[in-house]
Enzyme design. Structure first.
Site, PDB file in Angstrom:
ATOM      1  N   GLY A 143      49.438 -55.125 -71.347  1.00 20.98           N
ATOM      2  CA  GLY A 143      50.920 -54.821 -72.594  1.00 20.98           C
ATOM      3  C   GLY A 143      50.237 -53.684 -71.401  1.00 20.98           C
ATOM      4  O   GLY A 143      51.360 -52.817 -72.014  1.00 20.98           O
TER       5      GLY A 143
ATOM      6  N   LEU B  32      48.062 -63.631 -72.313  1.00 21.13           N
ATOM      7  CA  LEU B  32      47.645 -63.336 -73.482  1.00 21.13           C
ATOM      8  C   LEU B  32      47.103 -64.141 -74.334  1.00 21.13           C
ATOM      9  O   LEU B  32      45.555 -64.621 -74.571  1.00 21.13           O
ATOM     10  CB  LEU B  32      47.038 -62.120 -73.160  1.00 21.13           C
ATOM     11  CG  LEU B  32      47.264 -60.903 -72.559  1.00 21.13           C
ATOM     12  CD1 LEU B  32      47.571 -59.249 -72.886  1.00 21.13           C
ATOM     13  CD2 LEU B  32      45.902 -60.779 -71.823  1.00 21.13           C
TER      14      LEU B  32
ATOM     15  N   ASN C  91      45.010 -53.344 -74.630  1.00 21.71           N
ATOM     16  CA  ASN C  91      45.769 -52.560 -75.793  1.00 21.71           C
ATOM     17  C   ASN C  91      47.135 -53.426 -76.156  1.00 21.71           C
ATOM     18  O   ASN C  91      47.499 -53.658 -77.401  1.00 21.71           O
ATOM     19  CB  ASN C  91      46.734 -51.193 -74.486  1.00 21.71           C
ATOM     20  CG  ASN C  91      48.227 -51.191 -75.317  1.00 21.71           C
ATOM     21  OD1 ASN C  91      48.082 -50.377 -76.061  1.00 21.71           O
ATOM     22  ND2 ASN C  91      48.889 -51.745 -74.771  1.00 21.71           N
TER      23      ASN C  91
ATOM     24  N   SER D 140      43.662 -50.385 -84.802  1.00 21.04           N
ATOM     25  CA  SER D 140      45.161 -50.090 -84.959  1.00 21.04           C
ATOM     26  C   SER D 140      44.833 -49.153 -86.872  1.00 21.04           C
ATOM     27  O   SER D 140      43.345 -49.868 -87.862  1.00 21.04           O
ATOM     28  CB  SER D 140      45.899 -50.761 -86.365  1.00 21.04           C
ATOM     29  OG  SER D 140      46.903 -49.952 -86.964  1.00 21.04           O
TER      30      SER D 140
ATOM     31  N   TYR E  21      47.663 -59.347 -89.065  1.00 22.81           N
ATOM     32  CA  TYR E  21      47.910 -57.693 -88.112  1.00 22.81           C
ATOM     33  C   TYR E  21      46.361 -56.712 -88.593  1.00 22.81           C
ATOM     34  O   TYR E  21      45.531 -56.878 -87.775  1.00 22.81           O
ATOM     35  CB  TYR E  21      48.783 -56.895 -88.292  1.00 22.81           C
ATOM     36  CG  TYR E  21      49.040 -56.249 -87.083  1.00 22.81           C
ATOM     37  CD1 TYR E  21      49.152 -55.879 -85.779  1.00 22.81           C
ATOM     38  CD2 TYR E  21      48.636 -54.591 -87.497  1.00 22.81           C
ATOM     39  CE1 TYR E  21      49.043 -55.200 -84.953  1.00 22.81           C
ATOM     40  CE2 TYR E  21      48.183 -53.608 -87.136  1.00 22.81           C
ATOM     41  CZ  TYR E  21      48.934 -53.957 -85.292  1.00 22.81           C
ATOM     42  OH  TYR E  21      49.266 -52.439 -85.035  1.00 22.81           O
TER      43      TYR E  21
ATOM     44  N   LYS F 285      43.072 -56.421 -86.200  1.00 22.04           N
ATOM     45  CA  LYS F 285      42.673 -55.212 -85.932  1.00 22.04           C
ATOM     46  C   LYS F 285      41.402 -55.318 -86.654  1.00 22.04           C
ATOM     47  O   LYS F 285      40.579 -54.237 -85.655  1.00 22.04           O
ATOM     48  CB  LYS F 285      43.538 -54.197 -86.122  1.00 22.04           C
ATOM     49  CG  LYS F 285      45.137 -54.260 -85.479  1.00 22.04           C
ATOM     50  CD  LYS F 285      44.532 -54.104 -83.767  1.00 22.04           C
ATOM     51  CE  LYS F 285      45.906 -54.207 -83.344  1.00 22.04           C
ATOM     52  NZ  LYS F 285      45.345 -54.059 -81.530  1.00 22.04           N
TER      53      LYS F 285
HETATM   54  N1  LIG Z   1      53.130 -48.724 -82.530  1.00 18.97           N
HETATM   55  C1  LIG Z   1      52.326 -49.049 -82.857  1.00 18.97           C
HETATM   56  O1  LIG Z   1      52.875 -48.311 -84.447  1.00 18.97           O
HETATM   57  C2  LIG Z   1      50.524 -49.247 -82.538  1.00 18.97           C
HETATM   58  C3  LIG Z   1      50.040 -48.525 -84.125  1.00 18.97           C
HETATM   59  C4  LIG Z   1      48.936 -48.610 -84.187  1.00 18.97           C
HETATM   60  C5  LIG Z   1      48.734 -49.492 -83.503  1.00 18.97           C
HETATM   61  N2  LIG Z   1      49.391 -49.778 -82.613  1.00 18.97           N
HETATM   62  C6  LIG Z   1      48.937 -51.347 -81.105  1.00 18.97           C
HETATM   63  O2  LIG Z   1      48.743 -50.237 -79.840  1.00 18.97           O
HETATM   64  C7  LIG Z   1      49.024 -51.026 -78.989  1.00 18.97           C
HETATM   65  C8  LIG Z   1      50.196 -51.237 -78.172  1.00 18.97           C
HETATM   66  O3  LIG Z   1      51.594 -50.899 -78.950  1.00 18.97           O
HETATM   67  P1  LIG Z   1      52.745 -50.109 -78.546  1.00 18.97           P
HETATM   68  O4  LIG Z   1      53.216 -50.073 -79.326  1.00 18.97           O
HETATM   69  O5  LIG Z   1      52.717 -49.576 -77.196  1.00 18.97           O
HETATM   70  O6  LIG Z   1      53.015 -51.793 -78.552  1.00 18.97           O
HETATM   71  P2  LIG Z   1      54.433 -52.288 -77.756  1.00 18.97           P
HETATM   72  O7  LIG Z   1      55.126 -53.572 -77.786  1.00 18.97           O
HETATM   73  O8  LIG Z   1      55.748 -51.621 -76.496  1.00 18.97           O
HETATM   74  O9  LIG Z   1      53.596 -52.965 -76.053  1.00 18.97           O
HETATM   75  C9  LIG Z   1      53.563 -54.112 -75.810  1.00 18.97           C
HETATM   76  C10 LIG Z   1      52.863 -54.564 -74.415  1.00 18.97           C
HETATM   77  O10 LIG Z   1      52.615 -55.963 -74.797  1.00 18.97           O
HETATM   78  C11 LIG Z   1      53.593 -56.933 -73.928  1.00 18.97           C
HETATM   79  N3  LIG Z   1      53.071 -58.461 -74.533  1.00 18.97           N
HETATM   80  C12 LIG Z   1      53.168 -58.963 -75.923  1.00 18.97           C
HETATM   81  N4  LIG Z   1      52.513 -60.204 -75.923  1.00 18.97           N
HETATM   82  C13 LIG Z   1      52.303 -60.587 -75.299  1.00 18.97           C
HETATM   83  C14 LIG Z   1      51.470 -61.348 -74.108  1.00 18.97           C
HETATM   84  N5  LIG Z   1      51.996 -62.783 -75.028  1.00 18.97           N
HETATM   85  N6  LIG Z   1      50.819 -60.962 -72.955  1.00 18.97           N
HETATM   86  C15 LIG Z   1      50.504 -59.798 -72.612  1.00 18.97           C
HETATM   87  N7  LIG Z   1      51.601 -59.513 -72.833  1.00 18.97           N
HETATM   88  C16 LIG Z   1      52.386 -59.188 -73.515  1.00 18.97           C
HETATM   89  C17 LIG Z   1      54.383 -56.921 -74.474  1.00 18.97           C
HETATM   90  O11 LIG Z   1      55.222 -57.118 -73.609  1.00 18.97           O
HETATM   91  C18 LIG Z   1      54.466 -55.333 -74.250  1.00 18.97           C
HETATM   92  O12 LIG Z   1      54.737 -54.195 -73.202  1.00 18.97           O
HETATM   93  C19 LIG Z   1      49.409 -52.437 -79.994  1.00 18.97           C
HETATM   94  O13 LIG Z   1      47.792 -53.384 -79.653  1.00 18.97           O
HETATM   95  C20 LIG Z   1      49.587 -52.137 -80.747  1.00 18.97           C
HETATM   96  O14 LIG Z   1      49.421 -52.935 -82.199  1.00 18.97           O
HETATM   97  C21 LIG Z   1      50.744 -49.506 -82.004  1.00 18.97           C
END
Ligand SMILES: NC(=O)c1ccc[n+]([C@@H]2O[C@H](COP(=O)([O-])OP(=O)(O)OC[C@H]3O[C@@H](n4cnc5c(N)ncnc54)[C@H](O)[C@@H]3O)[C@@H](O)[C@H]2O)c1
Length: 254
Positions: free
Chosen positions: A8, A60, A86, A138, A149, A153
């Site tokens: 990611g 992925l 990630n 998370s 979700y 997690k």
């Molecule tokens: N943003 C939040 O509020 C938050 C809070 C807690 C945890 N998280 C966790 O943090 C991590 C990153 O979050 P973020 O905010 O940067 O999200 P984001 O959506 O900006 O980034 C996620 C990335 O994963 C890629 N992706 C999606 N499906 C895919 C696949 N099948 N194969 C390969 N790549 C793929 C997307 O293209 C994207 O670039 C995630 O695991 C999310 O669950 C986020």
């Protein structure tokens, strides 16, 4: 030169982590389905930090692609020192709305892919003298929003703990970070729908703000660094205090 693989890597947290790891001297591999975005981030990292940065196009949710990814890193760099699991996705919030296909998709991305990448990466991390795996979980594991979700997690934290025990003898540390609601595009829809969730998280935090991708990246880079050399099997809450139980107001401060 040490090498880090960030899944990611084209997303908000992944790109911030890649930039910070690059500034710490890692060569970085950004694995993402959004290949063009990953390529552009890599170009900026090469320009700004003078390290190798390459984008790997991968879905992925495909187990075979997860396995090929580690092979591609080995072929290109011959080593791996840090794996950041990630990439993640969300699903239906309420149990009544969970459909099995969507459930399986969320688990495939958030839990199965990290497990497969850890399995495939273990020999390469070991051959590199050990290293660090950081799983991006998370805060939801504490109380949950989203059935698939939260389950995935929570499972990722279980995976973190069991692998810390199993991979420790190979000098591989395994930790998780648990961010709360972040101000990133991941939450664009929620913020646009103005459900009040963003405002609630802001109010819940003793620091009075939402977290950023850079806040999470700081914890990831710390866990990847020698500064965290005796930390394994742990979870760092990057939550601005929202992981704490709210306290009732007390007039005497007791
Ligand atoms: N943003 C939040 O509020 C938050 C809070 C807690 C945890 N998280 C966790 O943090 C991590 C990153 O979050 P973020 O905010 O940067 O999200 P984001 O959506 O900006 O980034 C996620 C990335 O994963 C890629 N992706 C999606 N499906 C895919 C696949 N099948 N194969 C390969 N790549 C793929 C997307 O293209 C994207 O670039 C995630 O695991 C999310 O669950 C986020």
């Amino acid at each position: 030169m040490k090498t880090a693989l960030i899944t990611g890597g084209a997303g908000a947290v992944g790109a911030a982590a890649a930039r910070l790891l690059a500034s710490d001297g890692f060569s970085v591999v950004l694995a993402d389905i959004a290949h063009e975005r990953a390529e552009a981030i890599c170009a900026a990292i090469r320009r700004d930090h003078g390290v190798e940065a390459v984008a790997e196009a991968v879905d992925l949710s495909d187990p075979a692609a997860c396995r090929r990814l580690i092979g591609a890193v080995e072929q290109r760099f011959g080593r791996l020192d840090c794996l950041v699991n990630n990439a993640g996705k969300t699903g239906a919030p309420r149990i009544g709305a969970v459909d099995l296909t969507a459930w399986n998709e969320v688990l495939a991305m958030n839990l199965t892919a990290p497990m497969l990448l850890c399995q495939e990466a273990q020999p390469l991390l070991k051959a590199s003298g050990g290293g660090s795996i950081v799983n991006v979980a998370s805060r939801v594991y504490l109380s949950g929003t989203g059935v698939a979700y939260t389950s995935s997690k929570s499972g990722l934290i279980g995976l973190t703990r069991v692998l810390a025990v199993q991979l420790g003898p190979d000098n591989i540390r395994v930790n998780a970070v648990a961010p709360s609601f972040l101000n990133t595009p991941f939450n664009k829809k929620i913020v646009e729908e103005d459900s009040g969730l963003a405002a609630s998280f802001r109010r819940m935090s003793p620091l009075g703000r939402l977290g950023t991708a850079e806040d999470v990246a700081g914890a990831i880079a710390f866990l990847a660094s020698p500064r965290a050399s005796f930390i394994t099997g742990d979870v760092i809450h990057v939550c601005g205090g929202t992981q704490l139980a709210p306290q009732p107001a007390a007039s005497d401060g007791g």
